[in-house]
Design a protein around this motif. Sequence first.
Motif, PDB file in Angstrom:
ATOM      1  N   LEU A   4      27.092 -20.594   0.153  1.00  0.00           N
ATOM      2  CA  LEU A   4      27.957 -20.927   1.301  1.00  0.00           C
ATOM      3  C   LEU A   4      27.369 -22.091   2.097  1.00  0.00           C
ATOM      4  O   LEU A   4      28.099 -22.917   2.634  1.00  0.00           O
ATOM      5  CB  LEU A   4      28.140 -19.687   2.190  1.00  0.00           C
ATOM      6  N   ARG A   5      26.053 -22.148   2.132  1.00  0.00           N
ATOM      7  CA  ARG A   5      25.420 -23.225   2.903  1.00  0.00           C
ATOM      8  C   ARG A   5      25.345 -24.528   2.113  1.00  0.00           C
ATOM      9  O   ARG A   5      24.833 -25.525   2.598  1.00  0.00           O
ATOM     10  CB  ARG A   5      24.000 -22.795   3.329  1.00  0.00           C
ATOM     11  N   GLY A   6      25.797 -24.483   0.842  1.00  0.00           N
ATOM     12  CA  GLY A   6      25.767 -25.683   0.020  1.00  0.00           C
ATOM     13  C   GLY A   6      24.385 -25.974  -0.548  1.00  0.00           C
ATOM     14  O   GLY A   6      24.110 -27.080  -1.008  1.00  0.00           O
ATOM     15  N   GLU A   7      23.508 -24.944  -0.536  1.00  0.00           N
ATOM     16  CA  GLU A   7      22.140 -25.157  -1.036  1.00  0.00           C
ATOM     17  C   GLU A   7      22.013 -24.820  -2.507  1.00  0.00           C
ATOM     18  O   GLU A   7      20.974 -25.052  -3.127  1.00  0.00           O
ATOM     19  CB  GLU A   7      21.153 -24.285  -0.238  1.00  0.00           C
ATOM     20  N   SER A   8      23.016 -24.179  -3.092  1.00  0.00           N
ATOM     21  CA  SER A   8      23.025 -23.914  -4.534  1.00  0.00           C
ATOM     22  C   SER A   8      24.447 -24.131  -5.023  1.00  0.00           C
ATOM     23  O   SER A   8      25.390 -24.127  -4.230  1.00  0.00           O
ATOM     24  CB  SER A   8      22.542 -22.490  -4.838  1.00  0.00           C
ATOM     25  N   GLY A   9      24.573 -24.340  -6.325  1.00  0.00           N
ATOM     26  CA  GLY A   9      25.878 -24.722  -6.860  1.00  0.00           C
ATOM     27  C   GLY A   9      26.486 -23.649  -7.755  1.00  0.00           C
ATOM     28  O   GLY A   9      25.880 -22.616  -8.045  1.00  0.00           O
ATOM     29  N   ARG A  10      27.702 -23.944  -8.208  1.00  0.00           N
ATOM     30  CA  ARG A  10      28.448 -23.039  -9.076  1.00  0.00           C
ATOM     31  C   ARG A  10      27.691 -22.720 -10.365  1.00  0.00           C
ATOM     32  O   ARG A  10      27.761 -21.607 -10.877  1.00  0.00           O
ATOM     33  CB  ARG A  10      29.771 -23.723  -9.459  1.00  0.00           C
ATOM     34  N   ASP A  11      26.971 -23.752 -10.875  1.00  0.00           N
ATOM     35  CA  ASP A  11      26.276 -23.566 -12.160  1.00  0.00           C
ATOM     36  C   ASP A  11      25.165 -22.522 -12.073  1.00  0.00           C
ATOM     37  O   ASP A  11      24.713 -22.009 -13.091  1.00  0.00           O
ATOM     38  CB  ASP A  11      25.707 -24.912 -12.652  1.00  0.00           C
ATOM     39  N   GLU A  12      24.733 -22.183 -10.848  1.00  0.00           N
ATOM     40  CA  GLU A  12      23.660 -21.182 -10.712  1.00  0.00           C
ATOM     41  C   GLU A  12      24.209 -19.764 -10.574  1.00  0.00           C
ATOM     42  O   GLU A  12      23.435 -18.808 -10.504  1.00  0.00           O
ATOM     43  CB  GLU A  12      22.792 -21.511  -9.489  1.00  0.00           C
ATOM     44  N   LEU A  13      25.526 -19.612 -10.523  1.00  0.00           N
ATOM     45  CA  LEU A  13      26.094 -18.292 -10.251  1.00  0.00           C
ATOM     46  C   LEU A  13      26.252 -17.371 -11.474  1.00  0.00           C
ATOM     47  O   LEU A  13      26.067 -16.163 -11.336  1.00  0.00           O
ATOM     48  CB  LEU A  13      27.455 -18.432  -9.551  1.00  0.00           C
ATOM     49  N   PRO A  14      26.584 -17.883 -12.671  1.00  0.00           N
ATOM     50  CA  PRO A  14      26.860 -16.945 -13.771  1.00  0.00           C
ATOM     51  C   PRO A  14      25.673 -16.031 -14.086  1.00  0.00           C
ATOM     52  O   PRO A  14      24.517 -16.435 -13.999  1.00  0.00           O
ATOM     53  CB  PRO A  14      27.160 -17.859 -14.958  1.00  0.00           C
ATOM     54  N   LEU A  15      25.984 -14.790 -14.473  1.00  0.00           N
ATOM     55  CA  LEU A  15      24.931 -13.826 -14.808  1.00  0.00           C
ATOM     56  C   LEU A  15      24.354 -14.080 -16.193  1.00  0.00           C
ATOM     57  O   LEU A  15      23.298 -13.534 -16.527  1.00  0.00           O
ATOM     58  CB  LEU A  15      25.488 -12.395 -14.765  1.00  0.00           C
ATOM     59  N   ALA A  16      25.056 -14.857 -17.008  1.00  0.00           N
ATOM     60  CA  ALA A  16      24.555 -15.136 -18.364  1.00  0.00           C
ATOM     61  C   ALA A  16      25.091 -16.493 -18.808  1.00  0.00           C
ATOM     62  O   ALA A  16      26.106 -16.974 -18.290  1.00  0.00           O
ATOM     63  CB  ALA A  16      25.022 -14.057 -19.333  1.00  0.00           C
ATOM     64  N   ASP A  17      24.404 -17.101 -19.758  1.00  0.00           N
ATOM     65  CA  ASP A  17      24.902 -18.350 -20.346  1.00  0.00           C
ATOM     66  C   ASP A  17      26.222 -18.066 -21.053  1.00  0.00           C
ATOM     67  O   ASP A  17      26.435 -16.944 -21.530  1.00  0.00           O
ATOM     68  CB  ASP A  17      23.901 -18.883 -21.385  1.00  0.00           C
ATOM     69  N   PRO A  18      27.086 -19.089 -21.178  1.00  0.00           N
ATOM     70  CA  PRO A  18      28.401 -18.840 -21.790  1.00  0.00           C
ATOM     71  C   PRO A  18      28.303 -18.198 -23.187  1.00  0.00           C
ATOM     72  O   PRO A  18      29.134 -17.384 -23.562  1.00  0.00           O
ATOM     73  CB  PRO A  18      29.018 -20.246 -21.881  1.00  0.00           C
TER      74      PRO A  18
END
Length: 390
Positions: free
Chosen positions: A53-67
Amino acid sequence: MSGAERIVIVGGGPAAKAAAEAYREAGGSGAVTILAREADPPYERPPLTKDFLRGESGRDELPLADPGWYKEHGIELVTGAEVAAIDLGATVARTVEGEEHPFDRLLLATGADPLVPPIPGADGPGVQTVRRIGDSERLGQLGRGDSAVVAGSGFIGCEAAASLAMRGVAVTMATLEAAPQIERLGPEVAAEITSWLESLGVELLAEAELAELRPGGDRATRARFTDRHEVVVDRVLLALGVERNDGLAAAAGFAVEDGVQVDASMATADPRVLAAGDVAFAFNTAAGRRLRVEHWGEALNMGEVAGKTMAGVAAEWSVAPGFWSTIGERTIKYVGWGDGWEDSRFESGDDGAWACWYGRGGEIVGVATHREDTAYERGRELIEERAKWS
Ligand SMILES: Cc1cc2nc3c(=O)[nH]c(=O)nc-3n(C[C@H](O)[C@H](O)[C@H](O)COP(=O)(O)OP(=O)(O)OC[C@H]3O[C@@H](n4cnc5c(N)ncnc54)[C@H](O)[C@@H]3O)c2cc1C
């Protein structure tokens, strides 16, 4: 277990992913299908009110596992698939689109959704909740010069208020409580949280009940409280707790009591059907009773137990549940049963560290800590041992 066994997991959060993983690790060789309502594969929710929310991390860091992880583990992940009904006679899970997924074992890991109380205007354009990535992204559009009311002083509300304030948003937190978390954690911890929020510039409106939300012109929302106090802000965030997604289980005839009743192995009264994570009202062997928890770590723990159970390996939920919450840059760690206390003892440490112990019925039932990891770890042992309150 025979290779022909069909495991269907309904839900796409941490409990679902942990269950699929544990099933495979325990030697389960059946066909595993995860039916997940959201378009995104299972991802981390905790950052949605914190660093993301603070913009300190991105979407790419959210998934629980690699695709590729799901395929590598022989797990079919179907996103955008909402299950509408479980047919125990035909042993199929039926999606909203009418697709049928036959199962031998089915796990409900449907989690919870934000509670939206029947306040007039709660469905207005400037009003939102936060549970999904898109919700956090929408909230994150606010910045310096914008204003927000955060209604609710639970951990989601406190975290979001702090993060928005750190983004430069003018934040008012409205709570029914006399101080944030006072009912759950007591007056001393509430005073600590209050000072953290206030040091970030969050204005607190205690004992303030929202009566009505109305468009306030030019994208703004006018929030009126029952004492007639009004504020006009760019956004209202409703952080008023969650509702467990236990409707599928109730409709299929399972015992539901604000959560699907399951035993310590996560099985319902019908051993073909299990539930884990936020949706479960599960028996905890250390507590000696069922507990409702809404914690990330416990969704993983319960998911793992469910996965093992489905693979035919004995497992039970036996740890004292715990969670961490980060409000701005300060973290509270809590471990305990979370279903009430009678006595509390607040202990101050060095440099703003503290631990608050909770007791009920002559036993230690919880501890909340800030920068006191030893007390947190010791607390877990004492709580699991059901040590005496003295
Ligand atoms: C913003 C935020 C911050 C948080 N921070 C913390 C924290 O710091 N510490 C902590 O301990 N906990 C935290 N939590 C709580 C934690 O995220 C939850 O306890 C956890 O996500 C529960 O996992 P779950 O798998 O049971 O359910 P969920 O994560 O809710 O996942 C359930 C999934 O199932 C899907 N689903 C529901 N119904 C259906 C259906 N009929 N068919 C198919 N799919 C369906 C849902 O869309 C959802 O994707 C936070 C929660 C939020 C929202």
